[in-house]
Design an enzyme around this catalytic site. Sequence first.
Site, PDB file in Angstrom:
ATOM      1  CB  CYS A   2      -0.945   0.075   1.194  1.00  0.00           C
ATOM      2  SG  CYS A   2      -2.007  -1.341   1.361  1.00  0.00           S
ATOM      3  NE  ARG A  27       4.612   1.881  -0.081  1.00  0.00           N
ATOM      4  CZ  ARG A  27       5.671   1.738   0.703  1.00  0.00           C
ATOM      5  NH1 ARG A  27       6.862   2.050   0.268  1.00  0.00           N
ATOM      6  NH2 ARG A  27       5.551   1.305   1.926  1.00  0.00           N
ATOM      7  CD1 TRP A  74       0.262  -6.198  -3.116  1.00  0.00           C
ATOM      8  CD2 TRP A  74       0.014  -6.883  -1.001  1.00  0.00           C
ATOM      9  NE1 TRP A  74       0.674  -7.511  -3.038  1.00  0.00           N
ATOM     10  CE2 TRP A  74       0.536  -7.965  -1.755  1.00  0.00           C
ATOM     11  CE3 TRP A  74      -0.222  -7.084   0.354  1.00  0.00           C
ATOM     12  CZ2 TRP A  74       0.823  -9.202  -1.202  1.00  0.00           C
ATOM     13  CZ3 TRP A  74       0.061  -8.332   0.905  1.00  0.00           C
ATOM     14  CH2 TRP A  74       0.580  -9.368   0.128  1.00  0.00           C
ATOM     15  CG  ASN A 100       1.431   0.885   4.226  1.00  0.00           C
ATOM     16  OD1 ASN A 100       1.194  -0.311   4.080  1.00  0.00           O
ATOM     17  ND2 ASN A 100       2.644   1.382   4.148  1.00  0.00           N
ATOM     18  N   GLY A 101      -0.645  -0.927   6.375  1.00  0.00           N
ATOM     19  CA  GLY A 101      -0.253  -1.758   7.517  1.00  0.00           C
ATOM     20  C   GLY A 101      -1.345  -2.767   7.807  1.00  0.00           C
ATOM     21  CD  GLU A 487      18.034 -12.038  -7.139  1.00  0.00           C
ATOM     22  OE1 GLU A 487      17.489 -12.608  -6.185  1.00  0.00           O
ATOM     23  OE2 GLU A 487      17.585 -10.980  -7.639  1.00  0.00           O
ATOM     24  CE  LYS A 491      14.716 -10.421  -9.341  1.00  0.00           C
ATOM     25  NZ  LYS A 491      15.229  -9.775  -8.173  1.00  0.00           N
ATOM     26  CD  GLU A 494      10.678 -10.916  -7.961  1.00  0.00           C
ATOM     27  OE1 GLU A 494      10.264  -9.925  -7.386  1.00  0.00           O
ATOM     28  OE2 GLU A 494      11.883 -11.070  -8.263  1.00  0.00           O
ATOM     29  CG  HIS A 510      22.152 -36.273  -4.498  1.00  0.00           C
ATOM     30  ND1 HIS A 510      22.637 -37.444  -3.976  1.00  0.00           N
ATOM     31  CD2 HIS A 510      23.225 -35.535  -4.862  1.00  0.00           C
ATOM     32  CE1 HIS A 510      23.964 -37.410  -4.004  1.00  0.00           C
ATOM     33  NE2 HIS A 510      24.346 -36.262  -4.539  1.00  0.00           N
ATOM     34  CE  LYS A 607      11.855  -2.009  -5.135  1.00  0.00           C
ATOM     35  NZ  LYS A 607      12.599  -3.115  -5.765  1.00  0.00           N
TER      36      LYS A 607
HETATM   37  C1  F6R Z   1      12.658  -9.615  -5.503  1.00  0.00           C
HETATM   38  C2  F6R Z   1      12.379  -8.641  -4.484  1.00  0.00           C
HETATM   39  C3  F6R Z   1      12.043  -9.121  -3.109  1.00  0.00           C
HETATM   40  C4  F6R Z   1      12.769  -8.261  -2.070  1.00  0.00           C
HETATM   41  C5  F6R Z   1      12.321  -8.653  -0.667  1.00  0.00           C
HETATM   42  C6  F6R Z   1      13.071  -7.873   0.401  1.00  0.00           C
HETATM   43  O1  F6R Z   1      12.941  -9.014  -6.711  1.00  0.00           O
HETATM   44  O2  F6R Z   1      12.423  -7.465  -4.721  1.00  0.00           O
HETATM   45  O3  F6R Z   1      12.353 -10.471  -2.952  1.00  0.00           O
HETATM   46  O4  F6R Z   1      14.141  -8.437  -2.221  1.00  0.00           O
HETATM   47  O5  F6R Z   1      10.949  -8.417  -0.534  1.00  0.00           O
HETATM   48  O6  F6R Z   1      12.871  -6.508   0.258  1.00  0.00           O
HETATM   49  P1  F6R Z   1      13.799  -5.478   0.989  1.00  0.00           P
HETATM   50  O7  F6R Z   1      15.174  -5.605   0.418  1.00  0.00           O
HETATM   51  O8  F6R Z   1      13.197  -4.141   0.710  1.00  0.00           O
HETATM   52  O9  F6R Z   1      13.792  -5.840   2.438  1.00  0.00           O
END
Ligand code: F6R
Length: 612
Positions: A2, A27, A74, A100-101, A487, A491, A494, A510, A607
Amino acid sequence: MCGIVGYIGNKKASPILIDGLLKLEYRGYDSAGISTMENGFISNMKDKGRVKNLYEIPGIDDLKGVVGIAHTRWATHGKPAKENSHPHMDNHNIFSVVHNGIIENYQELKEFLVQNGYHFLSQTDTEIIPNLIHYYYVKQDKCHDSLLKAVHLACNDLKGSYAIEVLCKDAPDTLIVARKDSPLVIGVGEDENYVSSDIPAILSYTKNFYLLNDGDFAKLSKHSISFYDVNLAPIEKELKSIEWDVSACEKDGYEDFMLKEIYEQPKSVRETIGSRLKKGEKVNFEDIGFTKETLQHFHKIYLVACGTAMHAGLAIKPMLEKLCHIDVIVDIASEFRYREPLIDDKTLCIYISQSGETADTIAALKLSKMKGAKTIAISNVIGSSITREADYTIYTHAGPEIAVASTKAYTSQITLLALLCLYFAEVLESVPYDVINTIKEELLLLPEKVSEVLKDSEQIKNFANKVYEEKDIFFLGRGTDYTVSQEASLKLKEISYIHSEAYAAGELKHGPIALIENGITVVGILTDPNLVEKSVSNLQEVITRGAKTLIITNQEINQTNYDEVITIPYTNPLISPILSIIPLQLFSYYISKEKGLDVDKPRNLAKSVTVE
Ligand code: F6R
């Protein structure tokens, strides 16, 4: 999770609010809405879906109010729907609130309010807030500041996290805000003030900000801002100037923020190195200033984070262990916080968070402080919540990261962690100086090498276009290459919604090799000269079973064995993830584009994960 925006001044509020929401959409984008003060009543317009849907609401262009609040959601409590969208109003249409929360005790408060004659139109936790404020407001004798007092009393009843903005019909020239465990900043203009969940959303209006702490309240008019602590005692705050360039928050000619942020990596890595590392000098972490005795006192280091930030921790673990001879445990914050991790005052806990607002990471940090550990926060956002909790803070200085999928933050986090590791090794004198020196030289060459990697984008795009319709893609590597696989796989999931797994190449036999069938795509990462032969054998095993392969390497390998080979510049294997991830960020990006998806705002994600 949010985004909220607020405005109070002389200008028409609605375009400013919507502009801010568009920048905060990363967000959350399940619904959006705005409330403005219009000639003695509060107008409330909202709908499900993206912020741009607000433009379709009849009458939105006619709003004239110069005070307003806004929200992009969100969804947590209640499905994405108009009735669950914010702002929420009380039963008497006196208050409008965005939040937000998560309010953990909302059921209990709802029951209390129902017993007191209130009714509810949504399934959200938020709707109790305007009604609770109303409940306390009517209990006051309308004395001076009854509005602020009512907000304060309502917040005292809330358990959980919140950043809220409150509009009151009876106080048309006032905006009240409060925060606890959710971010909120106030931007200061001339005869106008702004509120936002983060700085970039309002950076085009002002560069001067107040950062609210947990438990703070603020009362805004267009000319003034008064701050109060958790007991409503007046407090002073320092105005901070932010140096970020406005263009850092715009797409700047790129099609998407993600692509822009991938291409910003030569600069962001350079900025992270900044003045901490100069040729021929010791690594500079004066701001931490650990002595040899302090460092020797630590028996282990925890690196705790979520998602991509946790992967940055995984990438640096081998370097910390090799150079500092200390046990390193990398943990997922949401797991760490609910175990009983063995930490005490001999533990150093490093928390990594781009946003600095991730609820699980903050909770894990608080837990380790309670157990006596020393804590370091690594964040990209100045003044973010995590930086206010930790004993020490170091910033990545990667610049604002807007795309939901993290790219430049990851490479900057590894760069900063590598610098920190070299600093520890120098102070500890744990390895011969020439070992440290070689890696320092390699680090200084990284921005140039990142630029070189980015030149291979066409080759990556062509391969991505061949495999974008796949259902599963596997990533393989050993050592730090395995951490990059993890990683890269995240990506891809996502932003392309393709199922993907990362495996340590040696683990394949395995079990996972059973998944390999004719035509499946396997990506191999080969950057460690000591492990390359082993990984080549594992790749041969999948090729024999019909896999098509994309290889990212800095080694001399027989290229004819593979469908596509991307050659990247050599660097020390301990820091190679900073280079080897880049083609794979582009790989995910181009697959997502080819599938016609929204790269910057993938489904179901936000995010900043400010709820657990
Ligand atoms: C993946 C991504 C998330 C963040 C995770 C932690 O692309 O962006 O996996 O890395 O939510 O977020 P931060 O770094 O803001 O604590």
